[in-house]
Design a protein around this motif. Structure first.
Motif, mmCIF file in Angstrom:
data_model
loop_
_atom_site.group_PDB
_atom_site.id
_atom_site.type_symbol
_atom_site.label_atom_id
_atom_site.label_comp_id
_atom_site.label_asym_id
_atom_site.label_seq_id
_atom_site.Cartn_x
_atom_site.Cartn_y
_atom_site.Cartn_z
ATOM 1 N N LEU A 3 0.810 -1.218 0.000
ATOM 2 C CA LEU A 3 0.000 0.000 0.000
ATOM 3 C C LEU A 3 0.845 1.271 0.000
ATOM 4 C CD1 LEU A 3 -2.859 -0.984 2.488
ATOM 5 C CD2 LEU A 3 -2.889 -1.035 -0.012
ATOM 6 N N LYS A 4 2.165 1.110 0.046
ATOM 7 C CA LYS A 4 3.087 2.252 0.025
ATOM 8 C C LYS A 4 2.837 3.200 1.201
ATOM 9 C CE LYS A 4 3.385 1.934 -5.020
ATOM 10 N NZ LYS A 4 4.545 1.021 -4.959
ATOM 11 N N LEU A 5 2.538 2.614 2.343
ATOM 12 C CA LEU A 5 2.268 3.406 3.544
ATOM 13 C C LEU A 5 3.477 3.522 4.466
ATOM 14 C CD1 LEU A 5 -1.310 2.139 4.461
ATOM 15 C CD2 LEU A 5 -0.679 4.522 4.011
ATOM 16 N N THR A 6 4.526 2.772 4.205
ATOM 17 C CA THR A 6 5.701 2.802 5.083
ATOM 18 C C THR A 6 6.256 4.225 5.194
ATOM 19 O OG1 THR A 6 6.297 0.541 4.481
ATOM 20 C CG2 THR A 6 8.022 1.902 5.459
ATOM 21 N N GLY A 7 6.410 4.667 6.446
ATOM 22 C CA GLY A 7 6.946 5.997 6.692
ATOM 23 C C GLY A 7 5.907 7.096 6.738
ATOM 24 N N LYS A 8 4.661 6.785 6.393
ATOM 25 C CA LYS A 8 3.598 7.795 6.469
ATOM 26 C C LYS A 8 3.260 8.031 7.935
ATOM 27 C CE LYS A 8 3.004 8.502 2.070
ATOM 28 N NZ LYS A 8 4.295 7.892 1.635
ATOM 29 N N LYS A 9 2.627 9.175 8.192
ATOM 30 C CA LYS A 9 2.321 9.591 9.557
ATOM 31 C C LYS A 9 0.817 9.811 9.700
ATOM 32 C CE LYS A 9 6.787 11.874 9.291
ATOM 33 N NZ LYS A 9 7.516 10.776 9.944
ATOM 34 N N ALA A 10 0.204 9.096 10.647
ATOM 35 C CA ALA A 10 -1.248 9.134 10.817
ATOM 36 C C ALA A 10 -1.628 9.646 12.195
ATOM 37 C CB ALA A 10 -1.836 7.751 10.597
ATOM 38 N N ILE A 11 -2.594 10.545 12.224
ATOM 39 C CA ILE A 11 -3.183 11.015 13.474
ATOM 40 C C ILE A 11 -4.589 10.424 13.557
ATOM 41 C CG2 ILE A 11 -3.967 13.019 14.786
ATOM 42 C CD1 ILE A 11 -1.757 14.639 13.496
ATOM 43 N N LEU A 12 -4.827 9.639 14.604
ATOM 44 C CA LEU A 12 -6.076 8.910 14.759
ATOM 45 C C LEU A 12 -6.752 9.322 16.067
ATOM 46 C CD1 LEU A 12 -4.704 5.363 13.819
ATOM 47 C CD2 LEU A 12 -5.602 7.124 12.275
ATOM 48 N N ALA A 13 -7.899 9.942 15.973
ATOM 49 C CA ALA A 13 -8.622 10.399 17.156
ATOM 50 C C ALA A 13 -9.588 9.318 17.624
ATOM 51 C CB ALA A 13 -9.384 11.690 16.847
ATOM 52 N N GLY A 14 -9.440 8.902 18.873
ATOM 53 C CA GLY A 14 -10.329 7.883 19.414
ATOM 54 C C GLY A 14 -10.028 6.506 18.879
ATOM 55 N N ALA A 15 -8.792 6.027 19.044
ATOM 56 C CA ALA A 15 -8.388 4.788 18.367
ATOM 57 C C ALA A 15 -7.849 3.721 19.294
ATOM 58 C CB ALA A 15 -7.352 5.118 17.300
ATOM 59 N N SER A 16 -8.337 3.653 20.522
ATOM 60 C CA SER A 16 -7.857 2.602 21.427
ATOM 61 C C SER A 16 -8.802 1.411 21.481
ATOM 62 C CB SER A 16 -7.660 3.159 22.844
ATOM 63 O OG SER A 16 -8.909 3.484 23.433
ATOM 64 N N PHE A 227 -6.565 1.062 2.748
ATOM 65 C CA PHE A 227 -6.500 1.236 1.295
ATOM 66 C C PHE A 227 -6.853 2.657 0.895
ATOM 67 C CE2 PHE A 227 -9.020 1.438 -2.659
ATOM 68 C CZ PHE A 227 -7.991 1.227 -3.569
ATOM 69 N N LEU A 228 -7.972 3.174 1.394
ATOM 70 C CA LEU A 228 -8.402 4.524 1.017
ATOM 71 C C LEU A 228 -7.391 5.579 1.441
ATOM 72 C CD1 LEU A 228 -12.232 4.439 1.833
ATOM 73 C CD2 LEU A 228 -11.165 4.478 -0.432
ATOM 74 N N ALA A 229 -6.705 5.342 2.551
ATOM 75 C CA ALA A 229 -5.733 6.322 3.052
ATOM 76 C C ALA A 229 -4.383 6.207 2.360
ATOM 77 C CB ALA A 229 -5.540 6.138 4.558
ATOM 78 N N SER A 230 -4.190 5.155 1.588
ATOM 79 C CA SER A 230 -2.872 4.876 1.027
ATOM 80 C C SER A 230 -2.644 5.551 -0.323
ATOM 81 C CB SER A 230 -2.702 3.368 0.857
ATOM 82 O OG SER A 230 -3.425 2.905 -0.274
ATOM 83 N N PRO A 231 -1.385 5.744 -0.694
ATOM 84 C CA PRO A 231 -1.066 6.289 -2.013
ATOM 85 C C PRO A 231 -1.564 5.416 -3.163
ATOM 86 C CG PRO A 231 0.819 6.522 -0.556
ATOM 87 C CD PRO A 231 -0.182 5.661 0.162
#
Length: 253
Positions: A3-16, A227-231
């Motif tokens: 998915l070419k997500l390696t190294g990307k940075k994600a902020i996830l609110a309410g994700a525990s 998938f939707l968040a990926s490049p």
């Protein structure tokens, strides 16, 4: 598929917990650096430990997403800790309790304003990314009512509309916005688990409405979000991906 997500940075609110937690696990396995928040410190600590086993940066914080100032401050702090933001998702929701003045107000604050505030705070950081993506978490009952009038469905319909309009506005800046709309998802200890234990007749009737013959699982939703968040989904924006085993009957033109 990479998915070419390696190294990307994600902020996830309410994700525990729930879908948010499974999405965080999916991202971590894909090599994403993650900043997330929740309210319960014990669940935050456990989530941090679990995510860090993948070997990438993880930052967790206790934040009340109903507090506008605290929420915005945390988004900025999270972006600073990660060194940027490529992906933003808010999983915060008031859920689907019976309609009342209080439940309508809580749904508006968490589902609508929680989504809007988080995106608004993240935008200055997303604008600096070369692969920016926002995923809005809605529900299939926002587009086809199945369980009667309720604030949960109405507020999710509002953010689905907002996401579509936002996608058109932000596309020229290279920021993609998509929505996922899960149907009933079974999570151990979650809402449908409690319904199965306390209202078995209603649970069975709901399963019977799903042509796939079962409820979904959170890993299936997390994979779709990744998938939707990926490049890899670089030309996908403004879509609403319904994940409900064909429960929604209308043709989604």
């Amino acid at each position: 598929m990479d998915l070419k997500l390696t190294g990307k940075k994600a902020i996830l609110a309410g994700a525990s917990k729930g879908i948010g937690r499974h999405t965080a696990e999916q991202f971590a396995a894909e090599g994403v650096d993650i900043a997330f928040c929740a309210r319960d410190q014990a669940s935050i600590d456990e989530t941090i430990t679990s995510l860090r086993r993948h070997g990438h940066a993880v930052h967790g914080a206790s934040v009340d997403l109903a507090d506008p100032t605290a929420y915005r401050d945390w988004v900025n702090e999270a972006a600073a800790a990660l060194g940027g933001c490529d992906i933003f998702i808010s999983f915060a929701s008031a859920g689907g309790p019976p309609a009342s003045e209080e439940s309508w107000r809580n749904a508006f604050e968490l589902d609508v304003m929680g989504t809007w505030r988080g995106i608004d705070a993240a935008l200055p950081h997303l604008e600096k990314s070369d692969a920016a993506a926002i995923v809005v978490v809605a529900t299939n009952v926002a587009i086809e009512p199945s369980f009667g009038p309720q604030p949960y469905a109405a507020m999710k319909a509002a953010i689905t509309h907002h996401a579509g309009a936002l996608a058109q506005k932000l596309a020229p800046q290279g920021i993609r916005v998509n929505t996922v709309s899960p149907g009933p998802i079974f999570i151990e200890g979650g809402a449908w688990d409690k319904i199965r234990q306390g209202r078995r007749e209603f649970y069975d009737a709901t399963v019977a409405k799903v042509p796939a013959g079962r409820l979904g699982n959170p890993q299936e939703v997390a994979a779709a979000i990744a998938f939707l968040a990926s490049p890899v989904a670089g030309f996908v924006s403004g879509t609403n991906l319904v994940i409900d085993g064909a429960m929604t009957r209308r043709v989604q033109f």
